[in-house]
Design an enzyme around this catalytic site. Structure first.
Site, mmCIF file in Angstrom:
data_model
loop_
_atom_site.group_PDB
_atom_site.id
_atom_site.type_symbol
_atom_site.label_atom_id
_atom_site.label_comp_id
_atom_site.label_asym_id
_atom_site.label_seq_id
_atom_site.Cartn_x
_atom_site.Cartn_y
_atom_site.Cartn_z
ATOM 1 N N HIS A 1 -7.490 6.495 5.688
ATOM 2 C CA HIS A 1 -7.535 5.049 5.565
ATOM 3 C C HIS A 1 -7.570 4.591 4.096
ATOM 4 O O HIS A 1 -7.089 3.504 3.764
ATOM 5 C CB HIS A 1 -8.794 4.558 6.306
ATOM 6 C CG HIS A 1 -8.962 3.081 6.327
ATOM 7 N ND1 HIS A 1 -8.262 2.268 7.187
ATOM 8 C CD2 HIS A 1 -9.738 2.253 5.575
ATOM 9 C CE1 HIS A 1 -8.617 1.012 6.980
ATOM 10 N NE2 HIS A 1 -9.499 0.976 6.014
ATOM 11 N N GLN B 1 6.643 -0.833 6.709
ATOM 12 C CA GLN B 1 7.360 -1.309 7.886
ATOM 13 C C GLN B 1 8.842 -0.988 7.759
ATOM 14 O O GLN B 1 9.360 -0.844 6.653
ATOM 15 C CB GLN B 1 7.189 -2.822 8.015
ATOM 16 C CG GLN B 1 5.738 -3.241 8.125
ATOM 17 C CD GLN B 1 5.628 -4.714 8.420
ATOM 18 O OE1 GLN B 1 6.180 -5.205 9.410
ATOM 19 N NE2 GLN B 1 4.926 -5.430 7.568
ATOM 20 N N ASP C 1 3.468 -3.751 17.395
ATOM 21 C CA ASP C 1 2.972 -4.397 18.609
ATOM 22 C C ASP C 1 3.280 -5.893 18.618
ATOM 23 O O ASP C 1 3.263 -6.522 19.676
ATOM 24 C CB ASP C 1 1.460 -4.163 18.741
ATOM 25 C CG ASP C 1 1.139 -2.667 18.845
ATOM 26 O OD1 ASP C 1 1.737 -1.998 19.707
ATOM 27 O OD2 ASP C 1 0.326 -2.167 18.040
ATOM 28 N N HIS D 1 0.534 2.148 4.707
ATOM 29 C CA HIS D 1 1.606 2.091 5.709
ATOM 30 C C HIS D 1 2.754 1.245 5.197
ATOM 31 O O HIS D 1 2.612 0.522 4.208
ATOM 32 C CB HIS D 1 1.071 1.498 7.016
ATOM 33 C CG HIS D 1 0.776 0.032 6.950
ATOM 34 N ND1 HIS D 1 -0.343 -0.476 6.311
ATOM 35 C CD2 HIS D 1 1.448 -1.047 7.414
ATOM 36 C CE1 HIS D 1 -0.345 -1.802 6.410
ATOM 37 N NE2 HIS D 1 0.735 -2.175 7.066
ATOM 38 N N ASN E 1 4.355 -3.740 1.911
ATOM 39 C CA ASN E 1 3.577 -4.814 1.299
ATOM 40 C C ASN E 1 2.219 -4.239 0.990
ATOM 41 O O ASN E 1 1.530 -3.784 1.909
ATOM 42 C CB ASN E 1 3.374 -5.967 2.280
ATOM 43 C CG ASN E 1 4.558 -6.897 2.304
ATOM 44 O OD1 ASN E 1 5.290 -6.996 1.318
ATOM 45 N ND2 ASN E 1 4.752 -7.561 3.416
ATOM 46 N N CYS F 1 -10.080 -0.042 12.183
ATOM 47 C CA CYS F 1 -8.697 -0.118 11.701
ATOM 48 C C CYS F 1 -7.723 0.260 12.813
ATOM 49 O O CYS F 1 -7.845 1.321 13.420
ATOM 50 C CB CYS F 1 -8.521 0.812 10.513
ATOM 51 S SG CYS F 1 -6.806 1.058 10.039
ATOM 52 N N LYS G 1 1.615 -14.358 -11.147
ATOM 53 C CA LYS G 1 2.726 -15.272 -11.414
ATOM 54 C C LYS G 1 3.028 -16.070 -10.146
ATOM 55 O O LYS G 1 3.010 -15.514 -9.042
ATOM 56 C CB LYS G 1 3.949 -14.468 -11.811
ATOM 57 C CG LYS G 1 5.190 -15.305 -12.040
ATOM 58 C CD LYS G 1 6.391 -14.429 -12.337
ATOM 59 C CE LYS G 1 7.657 -15.268 -12.466
ATOM 60 N NZ LYS G 1 7.645 -16.156 -13.637
ATOM 61 N N CYS H 1 -5.773 3.716 11.989
ATOM 62 C CA CYS H 1 -6.445 5.015 11.858
ATOM 63 C C CYS H 1 -6.215 5.872 13.122
ATOM 64 O O CYS H 1 -6.051 5.339 14.230
ATOM 65 C CB CYS H 1 -7.942 4.811 11.631
ATOM 66 S SG CYS H 1 -8.390 4.558 9.895
ATOM 67 N N SER I 1 -2.515 -7.218 5.520
ATOM 68 C CA SER I 1 -3.804 -7.498 6.143
ATOM 69 C C SER I 1 -4.653 -6.236 6.292
ATOM 70 O O SER I 1 -5.844 -6.311 6.505
ATOM 71 C CB SER I 1 -3.571 -8.127 7.521
ATOM 72 O OG SER I 1 -2.637 -7.342 8.253
ATOM 73 N N ARG J 1 7.575 -17.875 -25.876
ATOM 74 C CA ARG J 1 6.270 -18.293 -25.328
ATOM 75 C C ARG J 1 5.299 -17.130 -25.219
ATOM 76 O O ARG J 1 4.132 -17.318 -24.933
ATOM 77 C CB ARG J 1 6.457 -18.916 -23.943
ATOM 78 C CG ARG J 1 7.301 -20.159 -23.981
ATOM 79 C CD ARG J 1 6.822 -21.191 -23.011
ATOM 80 N NE ARG J 1 6.713 -20.685 -21.641
ATOM 81 C CZ ARG J 1 6.549 -21.478 -20.594
ATOM 82 N NH1 ARG J 1 6.461 -22.780 -20.759
ATOM 83 N NH2 ARG J 1 6.464 -20.982 -19.391
ATOM 84 N N HIS K 1 -4.984 0.287 5.099
ATOM 85 C CA HIS K 1 -4.508 1.620 5.481
ATOM 86 C C HIS K 1 -3.067 1.805 4.970
ATOM 87 O O HIS K 1 -2.225 0.949 5.201
ATOM 88 C CB HIS K 1 -4.550 1.761 7.011
ATOM 89 C CG HIS K 1 -4.447 3.166 7.478
ATOM 90 N ND1 HIS K 1 -5.462 3.837 8.108
ATOM 91 C CD2 HIS K 1 -3.442 4.068 7.356
ATOM 92 C CE1 HIS K 1 -5.086 5.077 8.372
ATOM 93 N NE2 HIS K 1 -3.850 5.232 7.924
ATOM 94 N N GLN L 1 11.981 -17.918 -13.917
ATOM 95 C CA GLN L 1 11.766 -17.909 -15.366
ATOM 96 C C GLN L 1 10.662 -16.920 -15.684
ATOM 97 O O GLN L 1 9.761 -16.720 -14.870
ATOM 98 C CB GLN L 1 11.376 -19.326 -15.823
ATOM 99 C CG GLN L 1 11.169 -19.512 -17.313
ATOM 100 C CD GLN L 1 9.730 -19.303 -17.751
ATOM 101 O OE1 GLN L 1 8.814 -19.294 -16.926
ATOM 102 N NE2 GLN L 1 9.518 -19.087 -19.030
HETATM 103 ZN ZN LIG Z 1 -7.127 2.972 8.822
#
Ligand SMILES: [Zn+2]
Ligand SMILES: [Zn+2]
Length: 347
Positions: free
Chosen positions: A113, A168, A76, A166, A153, A50, A311, A53, A161, A26, A164, A323
């Site tokens: 930032h 986790q 938090d 970072h 992420n 932010c 995707k 920051c 969201s 394909r 900056h 797939q």
């Molecule tokens: Zn920042």
């Protein structure tokens, strides 16, 4: 090989035992080579709104210090509570639940930032690696913590969201699904062959050279044979290391260099600040040695064809199995041949 490049086929992930459907027929049309206008980001080095920051107020009364390198704090709004207890529920083995205590931390990579890993110096990324290593060791020592997941992420597409830079760190009582599967896969291989699965796999890839994107002295970045996401990659150390805190400082530098190399190539691929979920998989901290475990990182980026075309895991993928059309070999070649300087630097 016709099987891998022309025929619909399944590839097996030896870490998890899961399969992925590949449909190379394909994707045989030549690449259209879009020339998109780079989306030049003009975010400021400091954003007064932010919550990551330096000097800014977070949720509640917490105020960030005027940090100058990396900065770690307890989330938090943590997804896990350390005082969750030990309650369990079991109705006929069908309605089953258990308390899950744990800790969630946030690591700011830099006070600036508007940076990303791709825009940071190797020395600054090495300080992030050092922080990960310290956190892994510290959290592993916490009573009741059996696994430590470090993950980033990046980009709104992945639900991040705040731009900056970072990541986790979640520390859990239980060993999560993916780690349980990879532990089983690696243990089975270790008991059969007496060597780490991923090191033997790396040897095959270094011979084949079809899926390698980047190498330095201590690390290789490659598109796994069984990759699910179009430009998924895996970052592997060259010798047997179970967790990030076992890296020497030379290896930590090499890891920083590899992270920079792959994130620059990702940004250059579609001339965009490339979104992804990435994270380190390493041995559980449950008190056993886990000799079978080999430290590695996964990058799971959602983009398929451009800065905006992603995707989706829907239909057969959601109900049956994942797939892909573009083959891992083709994806690796595309990534490998990209400039190693960031597109914003005019490479
Ligand atoms: Zn920042
Ligand atoms: Zn893994």
């Amino acid at each position: 090989m016709r099987l891998l490049q022309e025929t619909s086929h399944r590839r097996r992930n030896p870490l998890t035992g899961e399969w992925i459907l590949v449909s190379p027929h394909r994707a045989q049309r030549p690449w259209q080579g879009q020339t998109e206008q780079p989306a030049r980001v003009t975010a400021p080095a400091y954003d007064p709104k932010c919550y990551l920051c330096p000097g800014n107020r977070r949720a509640g009364d917490a105020v960030n210090p005027q940090y100058t390198q990396t900065f770690v704090f307890d989330n938090d709004f943590p997804a896990l509570m350390m005082d969750a207890g030990a309650e369990t529920l079991d109705h006929a083995g069908l309605i089953v639940a258990e308390a899950e205590p744990g800790l969630c931390r946030v690591v700011c990579f830099s006070p600036r930032h508007n940076l990303t890993l791709a825009r940071m110096d190797v020395a600054d990324i090495a300080r992030v690696v050092e922080t990960w290593s310290d956190q892994y060791r510290t959290l592993a020592a916490v009573d009741g913590v059996n696994f430590v997941q470090i993950f980033e992420n990046r980009g709104e597409m992945m639900g991040a969201s705040n731009p900056h830079p970072h990541c986790q760190i979640w520390a859990t009582r239980s060993v999560p699904n993916e780690i349980a599967k990879e532990t089983a896969g690696q243990a089975e291989y270790w008991h059969k062959h007496g060597s780490p699965l991923l090191l033997d796999y790396l040897k095959l890839e270094k011979d084949a050279r079809e899926r390698i994107v980047f190498e330095n002295e201590h690390f290789t970045v490659l598109v796994p044979f069984w990759a699910v996401w179009p430009f998924e990659t895996m970052l592997l150390p060259h010798h047997h290391v179970g967790s990030i805190d076992e890296l020497t400082s030379a290896e930590a530098q090499s890891l920083a260099d590899s992270l920079r190399a792959i994130t620059i190539r990702y940004d250059n691929l579609f001339a965009t600040s490339f979104p992804y979920s990435m994270g380190f998989h390493q041995r559980p901290t449950d008190g056993t040695a886990h000799a079978e475990w080999q430290l590695h990182a996964h990058f799971y980026p959602p983009l398929l064809r451009s800065a905006t075309v992603r995707k989706f895991m829907v239909g057969f993928e959601l109900l049956g199995e994942p797939q892909r059309d573009i083959t891992p070999e083709h994806a690796a070649e595309r990534l490998r041949t990209l400039p190693s300087r960031h597109y914003l630097d005019g490479a």
